[in-house]
Design an enzyme around this catalytic site. Sequence first.
Site, PDB file in Angstrom:
ATOM      1  N   LYS A 107       0.811  -1.213   0.000  1.00 22.70           N
ATOM      2  CA  LYS A 107       0.000   0.000   0.000  1.00 22.70           C
ATOM      3  C   LYS A 107       0.848   1.269   0.000  1.00 22.70           C
ATOM      4  O   LYS A 107       0.332   2.349  -0.281  1.00 22.70           O
ATOM      5  CB  LYS A 107      -0.962  -0.012   1.184  1.00 22.70           C
ATOM      6  CG  LYS A 107      -2.004  -1.124   1.042  1.00 22.70           C
ATOM      7  CD  LYS A 107      -3.027  -1.120   2.163  1.00 22.70           C
ATOM      8  CE  LYS A 107      -4.161  -2.083   1.906  1.00 22.70           C
ATOM      9  NZ  LYS A 107      -3.820  -3.484   2.190  1.00 22.70           N
TER      10      LYS A 107
HETATM   11  C1  LIG Z   1      -4.544  -4.585   1.684  1.00 24.70           C
HETATM   12  C2  LIG Z   1      -3.847  -5.882   1.675  1.00 24.70           C
HETATM   13  C3  LIG Z   1      -4.254  -6.949   0.838  1.00 24.70           C
HETATM   14  C4  LIG Z   1      -5.503  -6.867  -0.021  1.00 24.70           C
HETATM   15  O1  LIG Z   1      -5.306  -6.065  -1.155  1.00 24.70           O
HETATM   16  P1  LIG Z   1      -6.558  -5.585  -2.038  1.00 24.70           P
HETATM   17  O2  LIG Z   1      -5.977  -4.694  -3.071  1.00 24.70           O
HETATM   18  O3  LIG Z   1      -7.487  -4.860  -1.116  1.00 24.70           O
HETATM   19  O4  LIG Z   1      -7.194  -6.810  -2.625  1.00 24.70           O
HETATM   20  C5  LIG Z   1      -3.508  -8.110   0.839  1.00 24.70           C
HETATM   21  N1  LIG Z   1      -2.431  -8.251   1.644  1.00 24.70           N
HETATM   22  C6  LIG Z   1      -2.019  -7.266   2.459  1.00 24.70           C
HETATM   23  C7  LIG Z   1      -0.848  -7.503   3.329  1.00 24.70           C
HETATM   24  C8  LIG Z   1      -2.696  -6.049   2.512  1.00 24.70           C
HETATM   25  O5  LIG Z   1      -2.290  -5.086   3.342  1.00 24.70           O
END
Ligand SMILES: *Cc1c(COP(=O)(O)O)cnc(C)c1O
Length: 429
Positions: A107
């Site tokens: 993210k």
């Molecule tokens: C947010 C997150 C996900 C999920 O990703 P999406 O784009 O919402 O499908 C998977 N793994 C981790 C570690 C995350 O922080």
Amino acid sequence: MKYYSLNHNAPKVSFEEAVIQGLATDKGLYFPETISPLTPDFFETIENLSNEEIAFEAIKQFVGNEIPEATLKKIIAETLCFDFPLVEVEKGIYSLELFHGPTMAFKDVGARFMSRCLAYFNKDKKNNTNTVLVATSGDTGGAVASGFLGVEGVEVVILYPSGKVSDIQEKQLTTLGQNIKALEIDGVFDDCQDMVKKAFLDENLKHKNLTSANSINIARWLPQMFYFFFAYKALKKYNKELIFSCPSGNFGNICAGIMAKKLGLPLLHFVASTNVNDTVPRFLASGIYDPRPSKATISNAMDVGNPSNFIRIQEMYHNDLEQFKKDFSSYSFTDSETKTAMKTIHDTSGYIAEPHGAVGYLGLKKELENYPNAIGIFLETAHPIKFLDIVEPTLNVKLPIPQQIESVMGKEKISTKIKTYEELKTFLG
Ligand SMILES: *Cc1c(COP(=O)(O)O)cnc(C)c1O
């Protein structure tokens, strides 16, 4: 570039307006009006381009002339200030590590890009402040806090459930200070989410210019396509078909991968791997979209009952389920299968996968049965240290603390405890 609302009941907007608003006035997600594939020449010579050059080519049509080229290049350079290594964990199976950024989760990419776009759009608006309001079950909060730290004209307010995030995650969102404020909610994640939703609808908070920083915001979602291009660039020399498995929660990552394919990236197939929150696997099997309340699992960043980006994926396939299934599969796995996969990966290769990556690995293995000659890539979305409570006892290992984490662990937590929506309103002022 104009963006329309997927609820089709709001005016079209510019990139800038879509980023600032987050969600359309009819509560729909924004989607680009046109998607133009990149030239064959771009893909033929991709190995001669730097990551920054690739990212610029991929994103420029979505930004249009709303950010000058030189500024957009600078934003991309600041976004991509870390590596995206591919690690071969088994013959023909790679982990695409997305966790080398400041908060050690993928993210970081979207949060860094979005914050800098907002800062650019705010630069001439002297007395204007945007407030980014975000509810987190763990990873989003830290990435948003770090990505927006010190960005002028933007206040960030993060709501998290008291006692329900890990120590590391809590430190990442409560210790930065400056324009970042943490609210500790006496409740669960859904309570945080409900308060945020209520605030977005509250006429009395209009003056705060609230926006969201999760993957519903196009500036957080679109840059996530970059690393699919980077992986292609690295693996192109093998001249094999590529299958990507994304551990999926809100389906932002996989939706960005499908966007990369729309731009012409030659990817064969996508797998959305989920934990027992299996709304999408059930949809593919039955054709009925039937979201259910989320259940808690060890891959908790994917505990999502109604994935917000799924509607964007359906838009890309014009709601044609048969066409969609040619490119896309989805499988769900239990916590016990996930732990077994973590052990298998560790025993065979010494590689340490955390629970989300292990779910991605499981979905990939399943799909590769249909495509034995393809190369498979699963996204490793977080560093194992972020899920050390699961990783250490499951694998019987002790993880060294990376420097990014070490540096926040010693800092003092600063948060405000609240319980009700009224308290949130008073806090926002
Ligand atoms: C947010 C997150 C996900 C999920 O990703 P999406 O784009 O919402 O499908 C998977 N793994 C981790 C570690 C995350 O922080």
